[in-house]
Write a protein that holds these residues in place. Structure first.
Motif, PDB file in Angstrom:
ATOM      1  N   ALA A  33       0.841  -1.201   0.000  1.00 35.89           N
ATOM      2  CA  ALA A  33       0.000   0.000   0.000  1.00 35.89           C
ATOM      3  C   ALA A  33       0.871   1.243   0.000  1.00 35.89           C
ATOM      4  N   SER A  34       0.399   2.288  -0.641  1.00 40.27           N
ATOM      5  CA  SER A  34       1.152   3.547  -0.667  1.00 40.27           C
ATOM      6  C   SER A  34       1.132   4.244   0.683  1.00 40.27           C
ATOM      7  N   ASP A  35       0.196   3.856   1.558  1.00 42.11           N
ATOM      8  CA  ASP A  35       0.055   4.406   2.901  1.00 42.11           C
ATOM      9  C   ASP A  35      -0.825   3.438   3.676  1.00 42.11           C
ATOM     10  N   TYR A  36      -0.844   3.547   4.987  1.00 35.04           N
ATOM     11  CA  TYR A  36      -1.800   2.800   5.798  1.00 35.04           C
ATOM     12  C   TYR A  36      -2.732   3.834   6.413  1.00 35.04           C
ATOM     13  N   LEU A  37      -3.915   3.953   5.831  1.00 33.27           N
ATOM     14  CA  LEU A  37      -4.910   4.898   6.318  1.00 33.27           C
ATOM     15  C   LEU A  37      -5.936   4.154   7.156  1.00 33.27           C
ATOM     16  N   PHE A  38      -6.105   4.573   8.401  1.00 33.28           N
ATOM     17  CA  PHE A  38      -7.137   4.023   9.270  1.00 33.28           C
ATOM     18  C   PHE A  38      -8.165   5.109   9.500  1.00 33.28           C
ATOM     19  N   ASN A  39      -9.347   4.928   8.881  1.00 37.13           N
ATOM     20  CA  ASN A  39     -10.391   5.965   8.924  1.00 37.13           C
ATOM     21  C   ASN A  39      -9.845   7.314   8.469  1.00 37.13           C
ATOM     22  N   GLY A  40      -9.027   7.271   7.423  1.00 37.21           N
ATOM     23  CA  GLY A  40      -8.524   8.483   6.803  1.00 37.21           C
ATOM     24  C   GLY A  40      -7.277   9.076   7.407  1.00 37.21           C
ATOM     25  N   VAL A  41      -6.780   8.512   8.516  1.00 35.11           N
ATOM     26  CA  VAL A  41      -5.606   9.049   9.205  1.00 35.11           C
ATOM     27  C   VAL A  41      -4.436   8.100   8.998  1.00 35.11           C
ATOM     28  N   SER A  42      -3.288   8.620   8.545  1.00 38.95           N
ATOM     29  CA  SER A  42      -2.126   7.777   8.269  1.00 38.95           C
ATOM     30  C   SER A  42      -1.573   7.172   9.549  1.00 38.95           C
ATOM     31  N   GLN A  43      -1.288   5.871   9.489  1.00 38.49           N
ATOM     32  CA  GLN A  43      -0.651   5.163  10.595  1.00 38.49           C
ATOM     33  C   GLN A  43       0.824   4.910  10.326  1.00 38.49           C
ATOM     34  N   THR A  44       1.327   5.380   9.178  1.00 36.42           N
ATOM     35  CA  THR A  44       2.720   5.146   8.796  1.00 36.42           C
ATOM     36  C   THR A  44       3.449   6.446   8.470  1.00 36.42           C
ATOM     37  N   SER A 162     -15.427  -2.355  -9.664  1.00 35.66           N
ATOM     38  CA  SER A 162     -16.510  -1.725  -8.896  1.00 35.66           C
ATOM     39  C   SER A 162     -16.053  -0.380  -8.370  1.00 35.66           C
ATOM     40  N   LEU A 163     -17.032   0.465  -8.075  1.00 34.69           N
ATOM     41  CA  LEU A 163     -16.808   1.730  -7.380  1.00 34.69           C
ATOM     42  C   LEU A 163     -17.391   1.588  -5.982  1.00 34.69           C
ATOM     43  N   ASN A 164     -16.599   1.944  -4.964  1.00 35.58           N
ATOM     44  CA  ASN A 164     -17.011   1.784  -3.578  1.00 35.58           C
ATOM     45  C   ASN A 164     -16.978   3.136  -2.871  1.00 35.58           C
ATOM     46  N   PHE A 165     -18.007   3.408  -2.093  1.00 39.96           N
ATOM     47  CA  PHE A 165     -18.117   4.676  -1.389  1.00 39.96           C
ATOM     48  C   PHE A 165     -18.383   4.403   0.090  1.00 39.96           C
ATOM     49  N   GLN A 166     -17.776   5.226   0.945  1.00 43.07           N
ATOM     50  CA  GLN A 166     -17.974   5.057   2.391  1.00 43.07           C
ATOM     51  C   GLN A 166     -17.889   6.401   3.100  1.00 43.07           C
ATOM     52  N   VAL A 167     -18.725   6.559   4.107  1.00 41.49           N
ATOM     53  CA  VAL A 167     -18.623   7.684   5.035  1.00 41.49           C
ATOM     54  C   VAL A 167     -18.746   7.106   6.427  1.00 41.49           C
ATOM     55  N   ASP A 168     -17.889   7.541   7.336  1.00 40.56           N
ATOM     56  CA  ASP A 168     -17.925   7.020   8.697  1.00 40.56           C
ATOM     57  C   ASP A 168     -17.612   8.129   9.695  1.00 40.56           C
ATOM     58  N   ARG A 169     -18.098   7.929  10.909  1.00 41.16           N
ATOM     59  CA  ARG A 169     -17.866   8.886  11.988  1.00 41.16           C
ATOM     60  C   ARG A 169     -17.244   8.159  13.170  1.00 41.16           C
ATOM     61  N   TYR A 187     -14.934  12.896  14.496  1.00 43.53           N
ATOM     62  CA  TYR A 187     -14.626  13.427  13.169  1.00 43.53           C
ATOM     63  C   TYR A 187     -15.249  12.508  12.129  1.00 43.53           C
ATOM     64  N   ILE A 188     -15.395  13.021  10.910  1.00 45.59           N
ATOM     65  CA  ILE A 188     -16.009  12.285   9.811  1.00 45.59           C
ATOM     66  C   ILE A 188     -14.966  12.004   8.744  1.00 45.59           C
ATOM     67  N   HIS A 189     -15.041  10.829   8.167  1.00 42.95           N
ATOM     68  CA  HIS A 189     -14.110  10.377   7.143  1.00 42.95           C
ATOM     69  C   HIS A 189     -14.903   9.983   5.899  1.00 42.95           C
ATOM     70  N   TYR A 190     -14.422  10.420   4.718  1.00 46.68           N
ATOM     71  CA  TYR A 190     -15.068  10.113   3.448  1.00 46.68           C
ATOM     72  C   TYR A 190     -14.096   9.333   2.568  1.00 46.68           C
ATOM     73  N   LYS A 191     -14.639   8.392   1.800  1.00 54.27           N
ATOM     74  CA  LYS A 191     -13.783   7.578   0.933  1.00 54.27           C
ATOM     75  C   LYS A 191     -14.517   7.219  -0.348  1.00 54.27           C
ATOM     76  N   THR A 210     -10.783  13.618   5.685  1.00 56.35           N
ATOM     77  CA  THR A 210     -11.461  13.772   6.973  1.00 56.35           C
ATOM     78  C   THR A 210     -11.792  15.249   7.180  1.00 56.35           C
ATOM     79  N   ASP A 211     -12.617  15.526   8.202  1.00 55.75           N
ATOM     80  CA  ASP A 211     -12.905  16.920   8.536  1.00 55.75           C
ATOM     81  C   ASP A 211     -12.098  17.383   9.753  1.00 55.75           C
TER      82      ASP A 211
END
Length: 230
Positions: A33-44, A162-169, A187-191, A210-211
């Motif tokens: 992976a180019s990054d490890y994003l957990f709910n939009g926040v980089s872990q790497t 496929s196209l995949n969409f997600q929003v999470d809080r 905070y809210i995360h969009y993907k 994220t917001d």
């Protein structure tokens, strides 16, 4: 399966060396992976990640697995290893559910294990739409209650694309014990993601945002995965 690291490997296959019924399946997935994003926040620290999972799944819907990735929190922690077990079943031709327990562990630094925590999750799905909730009473070892609610939808364009969409809080239930750097309790995360499969390979390319005030840039994430059975 709604575990997102879902998320899951470099973990020992001996975890699954028990005598398994003949209809059980064991699979391994390796991911770059180019990054490890957990709910939009980089872990790497916005650096690439090598990840992997090993999973056992039975015909009755039970599963157990483990997932691992490198991480970089700037405190000596250099790896995350997760364990999970759950049960998934169809209710009818359109409805399905998935529920389970995940445990997140961290290694590398002297205090890395202090942020270990467990989480329960439940997914309810209707065709290609699903809603998932995760809850922990000790998020990241802070003794704070925390939950995540995610709504996801997939639009198949072909058998392989496929196209995949997600929003999470993500929400802290005790901001005195845990909050994000801006002292926000949520905070809210969009993907938005394009996913392509080809034989044993899977490719994804996503835009995420994220917001959070300190981390609101649009991020581009690319992954390639290879899955094989044991």
């Amino acid at each position: 399966m709604s575990y997102q690291k879902i998320l899951p490997c470099t973990l020992a296959v001996s975890l699954f060396s028990l005598s398994l019924p003949s209809h059980a399946e064991v699979s391994v997935t390796l991911t770059a992976a180019s990054d490890y994003l957990f709910n939009g926040v980089s872990q790497t620290d916005e650096k690439p990640a090598i990840q992997g999972s090993i999973d056992w799944a039975g015909e009755n819907g039970a599963y157990i697995g483990s997932w691992a990735s490198n991480v970089d929190f700037g405190d000596g922690t250099d790896a995350e290893v997760d364990y999970y077990a759950g049960f998934s079943q169809s209710i009818d031709d359109n409805l399905w559910y998935d529920t389970g327990l995940a445990y997140y562990s961290y290694i590398g630094g002297d205090d890395s294990s202090e942020i270990n925590y467990a989480e329960v999750y439940l997914t309810l799905g209707y065709q290609s739409t699903q809603i998932t909730a995760w809850y922990s009473n000790d998020y990241a070892g802070t003794d704070a209650g925390h939950y995540i609610i995610a709504l996801a939808h997939s639009v198949p364009l072909s058998e392989t694309l496929s196209l995949n969409f997600q929003v999470d809080r993500s929400t802290s239930l005790d901001e005195d014990k845990f909050s994000w750097d801006t002292n926000d309790d949520s905070y809210i995360h969009y993907k938005a993601e394009a996913a392509l499969s080809w034989q044993a390979l899977a490719f994804t390319l996503s835009l995420e945002k994220t917001d959070l005030n300190y981390d609101d840039d649009v991020k581009l994430l690319g992954t390639v995965s290879y899955t094989f059975g044991l």
